[in-house]
Design a protein around this motif. Sequence first.
Motif, PDB file in Angstrom:
ATOM      1  N   GLN A  93     -15.072 -24.162  22.339  1.00 46.05           N
ATOM      2  CA  GLN A  93     -14.886 -24.178  20.944  1.00 46.05           C
ATOM      3  C   GLN A  93     -15.275 -25.583  20.402  1.00 46.05           C
ATOM      4  O   GLN A  93     -16.115 -25.350  19.235  1.00 46.05           O
ATOM      5  CB  GLN A  93     -13.522 -23.921  20.647  1.00 46.05           C
ATOM      6  CG  GLN A  93     -12.953 -22.407  20.619  1.00 46.05           C
ATOM      7  CD  GLN A  93     -11.402 -22.103  20.740  1.00 46.05           C
ATOM      8  OE1 GLN A  93     -10.760 -23.181  20.293  1.00 46.05           O
ATOM      9  NE2 GLN A  93     -11.154 -20.885  20.959  1.00 46.05           N
ATOM     10  N   GLN A  94     -14.868 -26.414  20.832  1.00 46.79           N
ATOM     11  CA  GLN A  94     -15.259 -27.694  20.582  1.00 46.79           C
ATOM     12  C   GLN A  94     -16.639 -28.247  20.589  1.00 46.79           C
ATOM     13  O   GLN A  94     -17.345 -28.722  19.662  1.00 46.79           O
ATOM     14  CB  GLN A  94     -14.315 -29.052  21.206  1.00 46.79           C
ATOM     15  CG  GLN A  94     -12.829 -28.915  20.907  1.00 46.79           C
ATOM     16  CD  GLN A  94     -12.315 -29.201  19.547  1.00 46.79           C
ATOM     17  OE1 GLN A  94     -12.763 -28.478  18.457  1.00 46.79           O
ATOM     18  NE2 GLN A  94     -11.952 -30.353  19.240  1.00 46.79           N
ATOM     19  N   LEU A  95     -17.341 -27.711  21.708  1.00 50.67           N
ATOM     20  CA  LEU A  95     -18.734 -27.929  21.722  1.00 50.67           C
ATOM     21  C   LEU A  95     -19.621 -27.211  20.570  1.00 50.67           C
ATOM     22  O   LEU A  95     -20.555 -27.585  20.220  1.00 50.67           O
ATOM     23  CB  LEU A  95     -19.121 -27.388  23.302  1.00 50.67           C
ATOM     24  CG  LEU A  95     -18.956 -28.089  24.486  1.00 50.67           C
ATOM     25  CD1 LEU A  95     -19.606 -27.452  25.471  1.00 50.67           C
ATOM     26  CD2 LEU A  95     -19.665 -29.380  24.320  1.00 50.67           C
ATOM     27  N   SER A  96     -19.207 -25.843  20.173  1.00 53.06           N
ATOM     28  CA  SER A  96     -19.707 -25.271  19.188  1.00 53.06           C
ATOM     29  C   SER A  96     -19.597 -25.845  17.780  1.00 53.06           C
ATOM     30  O   SER A  96     -20.368 -25.772  16.902  1.00 53.06           O
ATOM     31  CB  SER A  96     -19.028 -23.926  18.972  1.00 53.06           C
ATOM     32  OG  SER A  96     -17.769 -23.886  18.613  1.00 53.06           O
ATOM     33  N   ARG A  97     -18.696 -26.717  17.551  1.00 57.10           N
ATOM     34  CA  ARG A  97     -18.564 -27.419  16.458  1.00 57.10           C
ATOM     35  C   ARG A  97     -19.496 -28.685  16.207  1.00 57.10           C
ATOM     36  O   ARG A  97     -19.649 -29.136  15.117  1.00 57.10           O
ATOM     37  CB  ARG A  97     -17.089 -27.941  16.399  1.00 57.10           C
ATOM     38  CG  ARG A  97     -15.924 -26.988  16.078  1.00 57.10           C
ATOM     39  CD  ARG A  97     -14.771 -27.441  15.816  1.00 57.10           C
ATOM     40  NE  ARG A  97     -14.633 -28.482  14.932  1.00 57.10           N
ATOM     41  CZ  ARG A  97     -13.661 -29.378  14.638  1.00 57.10           C
ATOM     42  NH1 ARG A  97     -13.035 -29.796  15.903  1.00 57.10           N
ATOM     43  NH2 ARG A  97     -13.737 -30.331  13.788  1.00 57.10           N
ATOM     44  N   LEU A  98     -20.058 -29.282  17.566  1.00 53.22           N
ATOM     45  CA  LEU A  98     -20.801 -30.337  17.319  1.00 53.22           C
ATOM     46  C   LEU A  98     -22.129 -30.145  16.835  1.00 53.22           C
ATOM     47  O   LEU A  98     -22.552 -28.901  16.941  1.00 53.22           O
ATOM     48  CB  LEU A  98     -21.223 -30.661  18.786  1.00 53.22           C
ATOM     49  CG  LEU A  98     -19.977 -31.487  19.674  1.00 53.22           C
ATOM     50  CD1 LEU A  98     -19.972 -31.826  20.828  1.00 53.22           C
ATOM     51  CD2 LEU A  98     -19.571 -32.875  18.680  1.00 53.22           C
ATOM     52  N   THR A  99     -22.523 -31.027  15.858  1.00 59.43           N
ATOM     53  CA  THR A  99     -23.834 -30.690  14.871  1.00 59.43           C
ATOM     54  C   THR A  99     -24.968 -31.610  15.436  1.00 59.43           C
ATOM     55  O   THR A  99     -25.960 -31.667  14.694  1.00 59.43           O
ATOM     56  CB  THR A  99     -23.693 -31.055  13.616  1.00 59.43           C
ATOM     57  OG1 THR A  99     -23.202 -32.305  13.413  1.00 59.43           O
ATOM     58  CG2 THR A  99     -22.433 -29.964  12.934  1.00 59.43           C
ATOM     59  N   VAL A 100     -25.075 -32.326  16.885  1.00 58.25           N
ATOM     60  CA  VAL A 100     -26.208 -32.948  17.429  1.00 58.25           C
ATOM     61  C   VAL A 100     -27.124 -32.164  17.879  1.00 58.25           C
ATOM     62  O   VAL A 100     -26.872 -30.903  18.197  1.00 58.25           O
ATOM     63  CB  VAL A 100     -25.602 -34.008  18.327  1.00 58.25           C
ATOM     64  CG1 VAL A 100     -24.365 -34.903  17.764  1.00 58.25           C
ATOM     65  CG2 VAL A 100     -24.935 -33.257  19.452  1.00 58.25           C
ATOM     66  N   ASP A 101     -28.179 -32.557  18.192  1.00 58.37           N
ATOM     67  CA  ASP A 101     -29.320 -31.914  18.925  1.00 58.37           C
ATOM     68  C   ASP A 101     -29.168 -31.888  20.130  1.00 58.37           C
ATOM     69  O   ASP A 101     -29.858 -30.910  20.954  1.00 58.37           O
ATOM     70  CB  ASP A 101     -30.797 -32.434  18.236  1.00 58.37           C
ATOM     71  CG  ASP A 101     -30.845 -32.342  16.686  1.00 58.37           C
ATOM     72  OD1 ASP A 101     -30.930 -31.238  16.164  1.00 58.37           O
ATOM     73  OD2 ASP A 101     -31.024 -33.410  16.114  1.00 58.37           O
ATOM     74  N   ILE A 102     -28.777 -32.983  20.792  1.00 55.67           N
ATOM     75  CA  ILE A 102     -28.821 -33.362  22.253  1.00 55.67           C
ATOM     76  C   ILE A 102     -27.586 -33.973  22.736  1.00 55.67           C
ATOM     77  O   ILE A 102     -26.969 -34.782  21.936  1.00 55.67           O
ATOM     78  CB  ILE A 102     -29.936 -34.352  22.669  1.00 55.67           C
ATOM     79  CG1 ILE A 102     -31.361 -33.659  22.013  1.00 55.67           C
ATOM     80  CG2 ILE A 102     -29.917 -34.596  24.058  1.00 55.67           C
ATOM     81  CD1 ILE A 102     -32.501 -34.865  21.978  1.00 55.67           C
ATOM     82  N   HIS A 130     -23.117 -24.601  27.515  1.00 57.82           N
ATOM     83  CA  HIS A 130     -23.975 -24.727  26.588  1.00 57.82           C
ATOM     84  C   HIS A 130     -24.772 -23.207  25.945  1.00 57.82           C
ATOM     85  O   HIS A 130     -25.069 -23.095  24.828  1.00 57.82           O
ATOM     86  CB  HIS A 130     -24.991 -25.690  26.796  1.00 57.82           C
ATOM     87  CG  HIS A 130     -24.563 -27.061  26.510  1.00 57.82           C
ATOM     88  ND1 HIS A 130     -25.434 -27.734  25.552  1.00 57.82           N
ATOM     89  CD2 HIS A 130     -23.764 -27.692  26.859  1.00 57.82           C
ATOM     90  CE1 HIS A 130     -24.547 -29.093  25.395  1.00 57.82           C
ATOM     91  NE2 HIS A 130     -23.904 -28.962  26.332  1.00 57.82           N
ATOM     92  N   GLU A 131     -24.973 -22.657  26.931  1.00 53.74           N
ATOM     93  CA  GLU A 131     -25.743 -21.237  26.710  1.00 53.74           C
ATOM     94  C   GLU A 131     -24.696 -20.358  25.743  1.00 53.74           C
ATOM     95  O   GLU A 131     -25.270 -19.704  24.894  1.00 53.74           O
ATOM     96  CB  GLU A 131     -25.960 -20.201  27.764  1.00 53.74           C
ATOM     97  CG  GLU A 131     -27.145 -20.990  28.827  1.00 53.74           C
ATOM     98  CD  GLU A 131     -28.236 -20.674  28.088  1.00 53.74           C
ATOM     99  OE1 GLU A 131     -28.558 -19.494  28.037  1.00 53.74           O
ATOM    100  OE2 GLU A 131     -29.034 -21.401  27.833  1.00 53.74           O
ATOM    101  N   LYS A 132     -23.589 -20.390  26.107  1.00 47.93           N
ATOM    102  CA  LYS A 132     -22.488 -19.634  25.210  1.00 47.93           C
ATOM    103  C   LYS A 132     -22.115 -20.277  23.775  1.00 47.93           C
ATOM    104  O   LYS A 132     -21.926 -19.325  22.828  1.00 47.93           O
ATOM    105  CB  LYS A 132     -21.152 -19.130  25.985  1.00 47.93           C
ATOM    106  CG  LYS A 132     -21.525 -18.442  27.157  1.00 47.93           C
ATOM    107  CD  LYS A 132     -20.122 -17.802  27.588  1.00 47.93           C
ATOM    108  CE  LYS A 132     -19.398 -18.916  28.156  1.00 47.93           C
ATOM    109  NZ  LYS A 132     -18.051 -18.247  29.071  1.00 47.93           N
ATOM    110  N   ALA A 133     -22.112 -21.561  23.818  1.00 42.57           N
ATOM    111  CA  ALA A 133     -21.213 -22.060  22.654  1.00 42.57           C
ATOM    112  C   ALA A 133     -22.017 -23.341  21.922  1.00 42.57           C
ATOM    113  O   ALA A 133     -21.669 -23.324  20.973  1.00 42.57           O
ATOM    114  CB  ALA A 133     -19.881 -22.588  23.162  1.00 42.57           C
ATOM    115  N   CYS A 134     -22.855 -23.717  22.437  1.00 44.44           N
ATOM    116  CA  CYS A 134     -23.637 -25.126  21.947  1.00 44.44           C
ATOM    117  C   CYS A 134     -24.968 -24.750  21.192  1.00 44.44           C
ATOM    118  O   CYS A 134     -25.794 -24.250  22.132  1.00 44.44           O
ATOM    119  CB  CYS A 134     -23.148 -26.160  22.838  1.00 44.44           C
ATOM    120  SG  CYS A 134     -23.514 -27.621  22.326  1.00 44.44           S
TER     121      CYS A 134
END
Length: 198
Positions: A93-102, A130-134
């Motif tokens: 959930q927290q990974l999915s909130r990040l708005t960075v590119d890399i 990353h495949e699921k959330a990011c």
Amino acid sequence: WAVDQDDNLRDPKIKGRQIEMMTELAGLYGDHPAMYGWYLPVEECLGPVPSDYAVEAVNSLTARARELTPGKKILISPYGIFNSDFDDPRYEQQLSRLTVDIIAYQDGVGVNHTSLEDSAKFYEILYKAHEKACRARLWADVELFYFEDGTGGNLLPADFGKRIIRQLEAVSPYVDKVLCYQYLGIMNKPDTDIVAGH
């Protein structure tokens, strides 16, 4: 501002200084062809779950970077994969909130936080997360050094054949790119006349 290397973005003065530096850099180099993007110095620990503070700090700097230099890539390099609770649903959930590119995770091998054997396991888990959330691309930040005294002291170059090659092999199946955090001199040609570091 750098006396104590304080990067606590909860402090409005420090956050303001970060924004000032970004604005200055964008004014000087934002239109230069060599300006690929930003490396945000929010090296927050990931574990056990990326904190709300870290996500919000990263996203606030990302928003400003996108205003200053539309289209430029934004990278962060967090540490602490050894301390992460990948099974906690809040992690993705927290990974999915990040708005960075890399996101170029520090492998932690050089600072003795992660064993070489665990490195591949952690990057495989991160690949799946990353495949699921990011939306960010997954890179590795491989440490090419080791501490002379285990977890402190001088930084010394790791053995290329015995360790560095194995580090690269461990993470390569799971990441788009590998960055090498090098101790100056590690990557010098052995016969060079110009030596960086010792």
